[in-house]
Scaffold this motif. Sequence first.
Motif, mmCIF file in Angstrom:
data_model
loop_
_atom_site.group_PDB
_atom_site.id
_atom_site.type_symbol
_atom_site.label_atom_id
_atom_site.label_comp_id
_atom_site.label_asym_id
_atom_site.label_seq_id
_atom_site.Cartn_x
_atom_site.Cartn_y
_atom_site.Cartn_z
ATOM 1 N N ARG A 108 0.866 -1.298 -0.347
ATOM 2 C CA ARG A 108 0.048 0.554 -0.177
ATOM 3 C C ARG A 108 0.818 1.552 0.135
ATOM 4 O O ARG A 108 0.746 2.635 -0.809
ATOM 5 N N ARG A 109 2.001 1.033 0.840
ATOM 6 C CA ARG A 109 2.848 1.984 -0.220
ATOM 7 C C ARG A 109 3.610 2.433 -0.877
ATOM 8 O O ARG A 109 3.451 3.417 -1.330
ATOM 9 N N LEU A 110 3.693 1.630 -1.670
ATOM 10 C CA LEU A 110 4.240 1.792 -3.082
ATOM 11 C C LEU A 110 3.735 2.734 -3.928
ATOM 12 O O LEU A 110 3.487 3.159 -4.401
ATOM 13 N N LEU A 111 2.237 1.597 -3.137
ATOM 14 C CA LEU A 111 0.861 2.838 -3.903
ATOM 15 C C LEU A 111 0.436 4.072 -3.959
ATOM 16 O O LEU A 111 0.670 4.682 -5.260
ATOM 17 N N LEU A 112 0.973 3.998 -2.606
ATOM 18 C CA LEU A 112 0.373 5.430 -2.661
ATOM 19 C C LEU A 112 1.904 6.706 -2.587
ATOM 20 O O LEU A 112 1.438 7.192 -3.817
ATOM 21 N N LEU A 113 2.991 6.103 -3.613
ATOM 22 C CA LEU A 113 3.813 6.483 -3.989
ATOM 23 C C LEU A 113 3.866 6.380 -4.974
ATOM 24 O O LEU A 113 4.537 7.430 -6.034
ATOM 25 N N GLY A 114 2.937 6.016 -5.388
ATOM 26 C CA GLY A 114 3.388 5.899 -7.409
ATOM 27 C C GLY A 114 4.017 4.935 -7.952
ATOM 28 O O GLY A 114 4.530 4.688 -9.067
ATOM 29 N N ARG A 115 4.758 3.987 -7.174
ATOM 30 C CA ARG A 115 6.183 3.933 -7.618
ATOM 31 C C ARG A 115 5.343 2.202 -7.663
ATOM 32 O O ARG A 115 4.835 1.091 -7.237
ATOM 33 N N LEU A 116 4.915 2.405 -9.689
ATOM 34 C CA LEU A 116 3.525 0.565 -9.624
ATOM 35 C C LEU A 116 4.911 -0.291 -9.904
ATOM 36 O O LEU A 116 4.202 -1.845 -9.594
ATOM 37 N N GLY A 117 5.871 -0.566 -10.752
ATOM 38 C CA GLY A 117 6.303 -1.449 -10.523
ATOM 39 C C GLY A 117 7.078 -2.149 -9.712
ATOM 40 O O GLY A 117 7.026 -3.203 -9.835
ATOM 41 N N GLU A 118 7.597 -1.494 -8.163
ATOM 42 C CA GLU A 118 7.516 -2.193 -7.523
ATOM 43 C C GLU A 118 7.102 -2.400 -6.845
ATOM 44 O O GLU A 118 6.837 -3.659 -5.738
ATOM 45 N N ALA A 119 5.218 -1.907 -7.093
ATOM 46 C CA ALA A 119 4.486 -2.226 -6.171
ATOM 47 C C ALA A 119 3.744 -4.121 -6.600
ATOM 48 O O ALA A 119 2.796 -4.739 -5.852
ATOM 49 N N ALA A 120 3.535 -3.562 -8.232
ATOM 50 C CA ALA A 120 3.989 -5.348 -9.412
ATOM 51 C C ALA A 120 4.462 -6.389 -8.067
ATOM 52 O O ALA A 120 4.411 -7.502 -7.846
ATOM 53 N N THR A 121 6.369 -6.582 -7.903
ATOM 54 C CA THR A 121 6.704 -7.229 -7.440
ATOM 55 C C THR A 121 6.273 -7.196 -6.505
ATOM 56 O O THR A 121 6.567 -8.899 -5.505
ATOM 57 N N ALA A 122 6.046 -6.494 -5.189
ATOM 58 C CA ALA A 122 5.304 -6.534 -4.347
ATOM 59 C C ALA A 122 4.401 -7.383 -3.986
ATOM 60 O O ALA A 122 4.010 -8.793 -3.458
ATOM 61 N N LEU A 123 3.272 -7.212 -4.919
ATOM 62 C CA LEU A 123 2.246 -8.405 -4.863
ATOM 63 C C LEU A 123 2.223 -9.701 -5.081
ATOM 64 O O LEU A 123 1.827 -10.140 -5.048
ATOM 65 N N ALA A 124 3.578 -9.556 -6.346
ATOM 66 C CA ALA A 124 3.817 -11.082 -6.504
ATOM 67 C C ALA A 124 4.334 -11.847 -5.415
ATOM 68 O O ALA A 124 3.861 -12.678 -5.674
#
Length: 408
Positions: free
Chosen positions: A117-133
Motif C-alpha cells: 500500500r505504501r508503494l501504491l501511495l507513492l506511485g511506484r507501480l513497478g515495485e508494487a507489482a513485484t511486492a504483490l507477486a
Amino acid sequence: MDSLIAASARALAAGDALGALKHVALREDPPALALRGIAMAQLGEHPRARELLRGAARGFGAHEAVFRARCVVAEAEVALALRDVGGSPRALLAAATTLEAHADHANAQHARLIALRRLLLLGRLGEAATALAAIDAGQGMPPSLAALAELGAAELALRSLRTGPARAALQRAHAAALRAGVPALLAEVAEARAALDRPAARRRGPDGTDQTLRLDEVEALLASNALVVDACRRGLSAGAAWQALARRPVLFALAQALAEAWPADVEREDLIANVFRTRHPDETHRARLRVEMGRLRALVKPLARVEATARGFALVPHDHVEVVVLAPPIAGDQAALQALLADGAAWSTSALALALGASQRTVQRALAELQADGRVRAIGQARARRWLAPPLPGFTTALLLPAALPFA
C-alpha cells in the motif's frame, strides 16, 4: 495469553475497537498496550496509537521478537494512515521476515500488504507489482487480509488502466470482505467498486465542449489508433506508442494547443501568448517558439508531424488518424495535488512532495494557492502542519494520482 488479552484480540479482528478497549483499557503490560494501540488506530486516534505501540515494543523483552515485530507492523500501518511515508521500509520488511521465520504467516502477509500500500501511495507501480507477486492470497490467508490483497491488486490494475483485471480483483475482494464480516472493509471495497463507474477524465471537443469518460472508456480510447494528447499523464499516445512530456511542460503546452486546434493550425502569436504567458511578443519570443517547436517536432516524430504554416503551426498525425485531447476530471495545475488530498487523510508537505516527485517548495506554493481559494486547509504549525481537503465527489481521481507508468 490470558483470557482478557485473547478476548480483546478477537474483538479487534472483528473490527470492534471499543469492545477491545473494554478488556484492556486499564492495563499497562506490553500486550495490553499493543492491543490498545491497535484499537486507538481503528478509532482514528493515530498519534496516541503510535505512542502506545512504541511503548509496547519497548516493553517486550529480547526473547519476545515476534511480539516486537507485530508492534513494528502495527506502527507501520499507523504511519501509513498518518501519511508518514518518508521513512525507510526496512524495519517493516525485517519484521515480516521475523514473523515468517516464527511461522506467524498471517502477520507476515499483513506486513507485506502494508509495504504494498505504501508503494501504491507513492506511485511506484513497478515495485508494487513485484511486492504483490510475493503475496500469496490463496488458501490459508485470513479473509480480511485476502480482501486487502485483492484491493491492492485492483488499485495496481486501475493505476495501470486495466479495468477488466481491476473489476475481477474487486469482485474477489468483495467476496473476501463478506467472509470477514468487517463493516469498514466492506465499505472500502464498495467505494473502490463505485469509482469504476464515475467519470475519470474529459474528452475535449473541437467546439470546446467536454464529454466525460469512465476509466474503461479511457482505456478503450488509449488502446485505439487515435493520437491522444493526455493532459492527465502529460504525454502523447497512439496505440502502444507513448511519449512522455511530464518533465517538459512547455513542449506539452504547445502539443496541447496544437491538438485542441486540430485539424486547423494555430497562429504564432496565440501560441506565444498562451504558452509563454506574454501579450507583447518580440523577436526573442518568436525565436524561442521556433526552438521549442523544433524540440517538439523531434520528440513526437514517431507519432505525428509538426508542420509550419503561413500563420503558425499545425499537428498532423501519421496515417490521418483522429487527434483527441484527454483532459483531467478537474481543471487546474494542482489537479494531482488535489487528487492525493481527496482521500481525506492529513498529509504533510514532505509526504506530498515525495508522492508527487516534486520539491517541497513547489508543493508549498501550490498548497498556498489552493488554500487561498478555500480548497484545502491546514492544521497544526511548523513541522506538525498537515493539509486536508474535502473529498471530490462525482468522479474518480485515478488518472491524476502519481504513477511510474503511464499505462500498462
